[in-house]
Design a protein around this motif. Structure first.
Motif, short mmCIF file in Angstrom:
data_model
loop_
_atom_site.label_atom_id
_atom_site.label_comp_id
_atom_site.label_asym_id
_atom_site.label_seq_id
_atom_site.Cartn_x
_atom_site.Cartn_y
_atom_site.Cartn_z
N ALA A 176 10.72 55.59 42.15
CA ALA A 176 9.85 55.83 43.34
C ALA A 176 8.42 56.22 42.83
O ALA A 176 7.42 56.09 43.48
CB ALA A 176 10.46 56.82 44.07
N HIS A 177 8.25 56.68 41.73
CA HIS A 177 6.80 57.48 41.37
C HIS A 177 6.51 56.67 39.98
O HIS A 177 5.30 56.62 39.83
CB HIS A 177 7.20 58.73 41.37
CG HIS A 177 7.41 59.42 42.48
ND1 HIS A 177 6.60 59.78 43.62
CD2 HIS A 177 8.50 59.95 43.09
CE1 HIS A 177 7.11 60.51 44.46
NE2 HIS A 177 8.29 60.37 44.26
N TYR B 158 -3.03 52.71 46.90
CA TYR B 158 -2.13 53.57 46.33
C TYR B 158 -0.82 53.88 47.11
O TYR B 158 0.29 54.07 46.79
CB TYR B 158 -2.73 55.01 46.03
CG TYR B 158 -2.19 55.73 44.95
CD1 TYR B 158 -2.24 55.62 43.52
CD2 TYR B 158 -1.31 56.99 45.46
CE1 TYR B 158 -1.62 56.36 42.55
CE2 TYR B 158 -0.71 57.69 44.40
CZ TYR B 158 -0.70 57.46 43.09
OH TYR B 158 -0.13 58.29 42.19
N PHE B 159 -1.22 54.18 48.50
CA PHE B 159 -0.01 54.26 49.54
C PHE B 159 0.94 53.16 49.52
O PHE B 159 2.21 53.33 49.66
CB PHE B 159 -0.77 54.72 50.82
CG PHE B 159 0.38 54.84 52.05
CD1 PHE B 159 1.04 55.82 52.18
CD2 PHE B 159 0.49 53.61 52.91
CE1 PHE B 159 1.89 55.80 53.27
CE2 PHE B 159 1.59 53.65 53.83
CZ PHE B 159 2.08 54.94 53.97
N VAL B 160 0.25 52.08 49.55
CA VAL B 160 1.09 50.62 49.81
C VAL B 160 1.93 50.64 48.42
O VAL B 160 3.34 50.19 48.56
CB VAL B 160 0.16 49.41 50.01
CG1 VAL B 160 1.24 48.27 49.65
CG2 VAL B 160 -0.43 49.64 51.28
N THR C 288 7.54 51.17 46.04
CA THR C 288 8.43 51.60 45.12
C THR C 288 9.53 52.54 45.79
O THR C 288 10.76 52.80 45.25
CB THR C 288 7.73 52.58 44.03
OG1 THR C 288 6.86 53.48 44.77
CG2 THR C 288 6.77 51.75 42.99
N HIS C 289 9.28 53.28 46.74
CA HIS C 289 10.20 54.06 47.56
C HIS C 289 11.14 53.20 48.22
O HIS C 289 12.39 53.37 48.41
CB HIS C 289 9.35 55.01 48.70
CG HIS C 289 9.15 56.33 47.85
ND1 HIS C 289 7.96 56.19 47.29
CD2 HIS C 289 9.55 57.49 48.04
CE1 HIS C 289 7.63 57.57 46.78
NE2 HIS C 289 8.70 58.42 47.13
N LEU C 290 10.91 52.02 48.81
CA LEU C 290 11.59 51.23 49.37
C LEU C 290 12.65 50.32 48.35
O LEU C 290 13.86 50.51 48.50
CB LEU C 290 11.02 50.00 50.08
CG LEU C 290 10.25 50.54 51.22
CD1 LEU C 290 9.27 49.27 51.89
CD2 LEU C 290 11.14 51.13 52.39
N ALA C 291 12.07 50.30 46.94
CA ALA C 291 12.86 49.60 46.06
C ALA C 291 13.92 50.99 45.69
O ALA C 291 14.89 50.41 45.24
CB ALA C 291 11.93 49.22 44.75
N ASP C 292 13.46 51.95 45.48
CA ASP C 292 14.22 53.17 45.10
C ASP C 292 15.63 53.32 46.24
O ASP C 292 16.64 53.50 45.74
CB ASP C 292 13.49 54.52 45.10
CG ASP C 292 14.52 55.71 45.11
OD1 ASP C 292 15.06 55.58 43.86
OD2 ASP C 292 14.62 56.59 45.53
N ALA C 293 15.20 53.20 47.32
CA ALA C 293 16.30 53.22 48.27
C ALA C 293 17.07 52.15 48.24
O ALA C 293 18.44 52.07 48.26
CB ALA C 293 15.68 53.16 49.84
N ARG C 294 16.54 50.75 48.06
CA ARG C 294 17.45 49.69 47.83
C ARG C 294 18.27 49.90 46.65
O ARG C 294 19.47 49.45 46.56
CB ARG C 294 16.32 48.28 47.71
CG ARG C 294 17.34 47.06 47.78
CD ARG C 294 16.32 45.71 47.64
NE ARG C 294 17.23 44.98 47.51
CZ ARG C 294 17.15 43.97 46.30
NH1 ARG C 294 16.15 44.37 45.54
NH2 ARG C 294 17.60 42.91 46.25
N LEU C 295 17.79 50.21 45.75
CA LEU C 295 18.46 50.22 44.38
C LEU C 295 19.60 51.51 44.50
O LEU C 295 20.73 51.17 43.98
CB LEU C 295 17.69 50.95 42.93
CG LEU C 295 18.08 50.82 41.74
CD1 LEU C 295 18.84 49.35 41.38
CD2 LEU C 295 17.39 51.28 40.75
N GLY C 296 19.34 52.50 45.07
CA GLY C 296 20.25 53.54 45.30
C GLY C 296 21.68 53.15 45.94
O GLY C 296 22.58 53.28 45.76
N HIS C 297 21.34 52.19 47.25
CA HIS C 297 22.16 51.65 47.88
C HIS C 297 23.07 50.76 47.08
O HIS C 297 24.36 50.58 47.21
CB HIS C 297 21.71 51.00 49.01
CG HIS C 297 22.42 50.38 50.01
ND1 HIS C 297 23.34 51.05 50.84
CD2 HIS C 297 22.68 48.98 50.27
CE1 HIS C 297 24.16 50.22 51.74
NE2 HIS C 297 23.70 48.99 51.16
N LEU C 298 22.32 49.54 46.34
CA LEU C 298 23.11 48.75 45.76
C LEU C 298 23.98 49.47 44.52
O LEU C 298 25.13 48.96 44.29
CB LEU C 298 22.18 47.74 44.90
CG LEU C 298 21.26 46.99 45.81
CD1 LEU C 298 20.25 46.26 44.75
CD2 LEU C 298 22.44 45.87 46.39
#
Length: 625
Positions: free
Chosen positions: A171-172, A113-115, A120-130
């Motif tokens: 992220a969630h 679950y943690f992984v 998803t949080h890394l994907a969220d950070a990447r999408l926000g940056h993009l």
């Protein structure tokens, strides 16, 4: 799902001062907007779709692993109960084995679950940056006029709030939403494996809850879209209200910004109350069907009867009762995920709209102007599109000879500022050509190193005064910055500050309008653009500052090709050429003496009679006319 309502105003029928309530939107429109939001969201999420798929697969594994601790719990219970019934010692090795399995499965599930959440949080950070990168690249190519015509609340909401709204979905939701589906299904299947009657007990009240939820969810998509739209309007009106707070304080409720904000807030509150009141009643009823006392009463009460009948064990009843308690929690997470998806669809649609803002046409090649002469050739422009749109300027043609000062005069709203901003390429003309040295402005490389401008509202950033002056030339030396400040008549005032050029505007100090304007003039001096646009540079300053600004402007225009906008003819009496603009067209052009016989110019001159600059002199380049 339980909804909470914000503080609201009294209903319209109890508030006679409010305007009539607006009619509800067409449901077909909101459904179409909902579908468009879903498409926009899917398109926006494409760059991180692989990561989200991986996270969902990990969430499926986590949901399946949730069954293992219950299996271990039942086995441990069977061992303990069996030993007690047989009157023998408990098999400690068997209990220890199943405890290890329970703890291992639980730990493995948490790790998976943690992984999944990490992905998803890394994907969220990447999408926000993009998204922010795409917006910056887009905004760098849109017409500058778009920024003045677009509500700043809309841009702020997209850059901050909308990306924050999508955060939960990225992220969630892929992990929590998938887990909320897989885990209860897996546990329910296991409950039926234990005993079909206990399986039925674990979901006994679920149909009643689902029925209540479906009843409360009727029209949820359309209502969410409409709520989001009205809330966006409130946000935009609030920005307008705060921006114009000084006017609102002066005029009270008659201020337009205050009235618009009040209407939008009341409109949203009335809509939200009408929607939420019945929703809360139905949601409360549905939640009561999954209340812990009711679920435990049904599962343990009926389960104990089955235990006495010898059909099941107490461990079986305990496991299925715990499963029954987890199912409502999973359903609540699932409902919240669906709600977040509805909101994210509207946010994605607004972000996509901004990312599709029309940009200035890009030219294939770039040519270097042979001179700094500016030619307007049959230029027309409209702030609106369509055949019926009125022209702000119509068929304007004139020339700014290199090294001369040309002044645009005319009544307010005649099109002077529009002409000036087209030279600075705030937007492209509807028709006609503006050229510099024979090259259309759209093809001039690094246009803003060749065309500088000083507008009536000096814009300074929350940076040091040194950085504000060097904004257009960040590689400038301290001595060059000091020279520019000296020529702009503001050096002594900067050095008198405790931190001098290191003073941060807006934090360490504020500046008067005249000081801010002279710093913007110093910025233009440092860039040293050969073509200059001055748009009412002294209009918003106090009379005491106008003498210093006039001196700074005289230093700034010397040797440059200048387009000057002024309402007061006396200020520009000594310029090389005066162009009279009325109703978007050129009515006359010439020197001051040549235009005195022109009725429109003579009327402006008479209206200005007796109003002169503080030092009694006109703007001059230091050269004889």
């Amino acid at each position: 799902m339980t909804a909470s309502s914000p503080s609201v105003a009294a209903p319209a029928e109890l508030r006679p001062d409010l305007p009539p309530r607006r009619p509800d939107p067409d449901p077909a429109d909101t459904k179409a907007q909902q579908r468009a939001g879903a498409r926009a969201l899917a398109e926006l999420m494409k760059p991180v779709s692989a990561q989200l798929t991986l996270a969902r697969l990990l969430a499926v594994l986590s949901g399946v692993l949730a069954v293992v601790p219950y299996i271990a719990l039942v086995r441990i219970g069977d061992v303990l109960i069996g030993a007690h019934a047989a009157g023998v010692a408990v098999d400690g090795g068997e209990v220890s084995r199943w405890l290890r399995i329970l703890l291992g499965a639980f730990g493995l599930r948490l790790g998976v679950y943690f992984v999944a959440l990490l992905v998803t949080h890394l994907a969220d950070a990447r999408l926000g940056h993009l998204i922010q990168e795409r917006m910056v690249r887009r905004f760098a190519r849109v017409p500058l006029a778009w920024f003045t015509s677009t509500n700043s609340g809309r841009v702020r909401k997209a850059l901050q709030d909308e990306i924050g709204t999508i955060h939960h979905l990225i992220a969630h939701q892929p992990v929590d939403g998938t887990n909320a589906v897989v885990m209860p299904l897996a546990l329910t299947v296991y409950a039926f494996v234990i005993d079909w009657r206990l399986g039925l007990l674990s979901v006994a009240t679920l149909p009643l809850y689902v029925g209540a939820v479906l009843l409360s969810m009727r029209g949820m998509g359309e209502k969410t879209v409409e709520m989001d739209r009205r809330l966006s309007t409130v946000s935009a009106r609030m920005v307008e209200f705060v921006t114009g707070i000084s006017v609102v304080k002066a005029f009270g409720r008659v201020g337009k910004a205050h009235r618009n904000y009040q209407e939008a807030a009341d409109d949203f509150n009335l809509f939200y109350l009408k929607w939420v009141r019945p929703l809360i009643r139905v949601s409360a009823l549905g939640t009561s069907f999954l209340a812990v006392p009711l679920v435990l009463t049904i599962n343990i009460g009926v389960g104990s009867v089955l235990v006495h009948g010898g059909s099941v064990t107490a461990a079986d009843v305990l496991a299925t009762a715990l499963i029954a308690l987890l199912i409502p929690y999973a359903l609540e997470v699932l409902m919240n995920s669906l709600w977040a998806q509805q909101l994210a669809g509207g946010a994605a649609l607004r972000i996509t709209d901004l990312l599709e803002t029309p940009t200035l046409a890009e030219q294939d090649g770039a040519a270097v102007p042979v001179s700094n002469e500016v030619v307007f050739e049959r230029v027309s422009y409209s702030y609106r599109s369509g055949a019926e749109a009125a022209l702000a300027i119509d068929d304007v043609s004139f020339t700014l000879r290199e090294g001369t000062v040309t002044a645009l005069v005319g009544p307010s709203g005649s099109g002077k500022s529009t002409i000036a901003t087209l030279l600075a390429r705030f937007d492209d003309p509807l028709s006609g050509v503006i050229s510099i040295g024979g090259v259309p402005v759209g093809e001039v490389p690094d246009l803003y190193s060749r065309v500088g401008f000083v507008l009536q509202d000096a814009q300074l950033l929350a940076l040091s005064l040194r950085d504000n002056i060097a904004l257009g030339r960040p590689d400038a030396t301290d001595e060059q910055i000091r020279d520019a400040a000296r020529a702009a008549q503001v050096l002594d005032e900067i050095e008198a500050l405790p931190n001098g050029f290191d003073t941060v505007y807006g934090r360490d100090t504020g500046l008067s309008g005249g000081q801010a304007q002279r710093i913007s003039i110093a910025r233009a001096l440092l860039v040293d653009a050969p073509i200059l646009v001055l748009d009412e540079a002294t209009a918003l300053t106090d009379p005491e500052s106008q003498h210093e600004i006039q001196q700074a402007l005289s230093a700034l225009v010397r040797g440059r090709t200048v387009l000057l906008i002024a309402h007061r003819p006396e200020v520009i009496k000594g310029v090389d050429q005066i162009v009279l603009i009325e109703a978007g067209g050129i009515r006359a052009a010439g020197t001051h003496d040549e235009l005195l016989s022109q009725p429109g110019y003579a009327r402006l001159w008479r209206a200005d009679n007796g109003t002169r600059p503080a030092d009694g002199r006109a703007l001059t380049t230091g050269e004889p006319r």
